[in-house]
Enzyme design. Structure first.
Site, PDB file in Angstrom:
ATOM      1  N   THR A   1       0.773  -1.170  -0.022  1.00 38.90           N
ATOM      2  CA  THR A   1      -0.175  -0.199  -0.080  1.00 38.90           C
ATOM      3  C   THR A   1       0.852   1.205   0.092  1.00 38.90           C
ATOM      4  O   THR A   1       1.882   1.229   0.499  1.00 38.90           O
ATOM      5  CB  THR A   1      -0.863  -0.025   1.150  1.00 38.90           C
ATOM      6  OG1 THR A   1      -1.414   1.215   1.355  1.00 38.90           O
ATOM      7  CG2 THR A   1      -0.151  -0.146   2.585  1.00 38.90           C
TER       8      THR A   1
ATOM      9  N   TYR B   1      -1.377   0.253  10.530  1.00 37.74           N
ATOM     10  CA  TYR B   1      -1.624  -0.442   9.275  1.00 37.74           C
ATOM     11  C   TYR B   1      -0.524  -0.216   8.234  1.00 37.74           C
ATOM     12  O   TYR B   1       0.219  -1.338   7.926  1.00 37.74           O
ATOM     13  CB  TYR B   1      -3.029   0.006   8.683  1.00 37.74           C
ATOM     14  CG  TYR B   1      -2.924  -0.277   7.195  1.00 37.74           C
ATOM     15  CD1 TYR B   1      -3.345  -1.661   6.710  1.00 37.74           C
ATOM     16  CD2 TYR B   1      -2.974   0.566   6.232  1.00 37.74           C
ATOM     17  CE1 TYR B   1      -3.462  -2.126   5.694  1.00 37.74           C
ATOM     18  CE2 TYR B   1      -3.175   0.057   5.014  1.00 37.74           C
ATOM     19  CZ  TYR B   1      -3.603  -1.202   4.654  1.00 37.74           C
ATOM     20  OH  TYR B   1      -3.573  -1.494   3.343  1.00 37.74           O
TER      21      TYR B   1
END
Length: 327
Positions: free
Chosen positions: A117, A141
């Protein structure tokens, strides 16, 4: 026909990658605990229900199907939840990935394509963001994904496990035939939230900040059609299977869309403007996040070919169709 194990293959990006794999002549075997994925989205190969932290279950699945590679999507993804419960994210995203990699190695699998990501970068320093952009995640995250990237680099360096790290920006859109689409519970992603407003499932769309230094004051994000992302994963897989080196790719369009433009685009496909409210900026939101795809284009022959109109129209058709099917 070569078999590929797809962890998280019942989820949004994973299921679209299964579609792309099947169209490319592979057999996708989905391994998913169905905590975020949906059984009905597994349509192109068998489903094995399991947790990536369960080594014995993984060993059994590897033995049963003998995959040539792993496409790894299984992860916790809610940024806000990662701040509240970081341990769960490190447990699943990092610990689970290491358990998966070790199971793959025991089975003789030497190729992994990893779903990463742009959240590994943190605040942008240069735009559009290249693979070499500094990495300073703003939340657990993003940090959990960065830790896996670093682990994969060591697996390559020391034991020869080859990997492709796919860092993507804002996945959006749906299968044009309406078989699968973006379905999160609870929903936190901009495109489906806007479509839910258009369908009357929410009263209004909230824009967080309209005073950014952008063309209309709202934040800019890089939306990539989920099937373009799927194509990139298949291209990276093919490259690794013929002996390609471990590499990292940023999967963006090179341009961006403002939140206001996104809302107006959904209103256009829905046939009516969306009710909107303006709220203050959210902490940690960057004004602009746009990805550079030059490396993916050079090495994979990839670029995002589907337009924002295609993203929004395919998403609209899928969400509207799902609503119409409800009793």
């Amino acid at each position: 026909m070569q078999t590929v194990l797809v962890t998280g293959g019942a989820g949004y990006v994973g299921s679209h990658c299964c579609l792309a794999l099947a169209e490319a002549g592979f057999r996708p075997v989905v391994f998913d605990d169905l905590s975020n994925g949906h059984r009905e989205h597994v349509q192109w190969g068998p489903l094995e229900v399991g947790d990536i932290r369960d080594a014995a279950r993984l060993d059994a699945v590897f033995a049963a199907y003998a995959p040539v590679a792993v496409l790894h999507f299984a992860a916790r993804i809610e940024v806000g939840e990662s701040v509240k419960n970081p341990g769960a994210f490190f447990d699943t995203n990092v610990g689970g990935t290491i358990t998966l990699i070790e199971a793959a190695r025991r089975a003789g699998v030497k190729v992994v394509v990893f779903s990463s990501t742009c959240a590994t970068f943190g605040d942008p320093v240069d735009l559009p963001m290249k693979e070499t952009h500094p990495q300073a995640p703003l939340n657990p995250y993003g940090r959990s994904k960065l830790m896996v990237e670093q682990a994969l680099a060591d697996y390559d360096r020391y034991v020869g496990l080859k990997s492709a790290v796919m860092r993507y920006f804002n996945a959006a859109g749906a299968d044009p035939q309406g078989r699968i689409g973006e379905w999160h519970e609870p929903e936190t992603h901009a495109v489906p939230l806007a479509i839910q407003v258009a369908l009357g499932q929410r009263p209004r769309f909230t824009i967080f900040g309209d005073d950014y230094d952008t063309r209309d004051g709202t934040a800019v994000r890089d939306y990539v059609h989920v099937l373009d992302l799927a194509d990139a994963h298949v291209a990276a897989l093919k490259r690794l299977l013929v002996g390609g080196s471990s590499e990292t790719y940023n999967l963006g369009t090179g341009t961006g869309t403002t939140v206001r433009e996104l809302v107006d685009g959904v209103g256009k496909v829905a046939g009516a403007p969306l009710p909107v409210e303006i709220a203050s900026r959210r902490p940690g939101d960057a004004p602009v996040l746009v990805g550079d795809h030059a490396k993916a284009r050079a090495e994979l022959g990839w670029k995002a070919s589907r337009s924002l109109d295609e993203i929004l129209s395919t998403a609209w058709r899928w969400h509207r169709g799902r609503l119409e099917q409800e009793p």
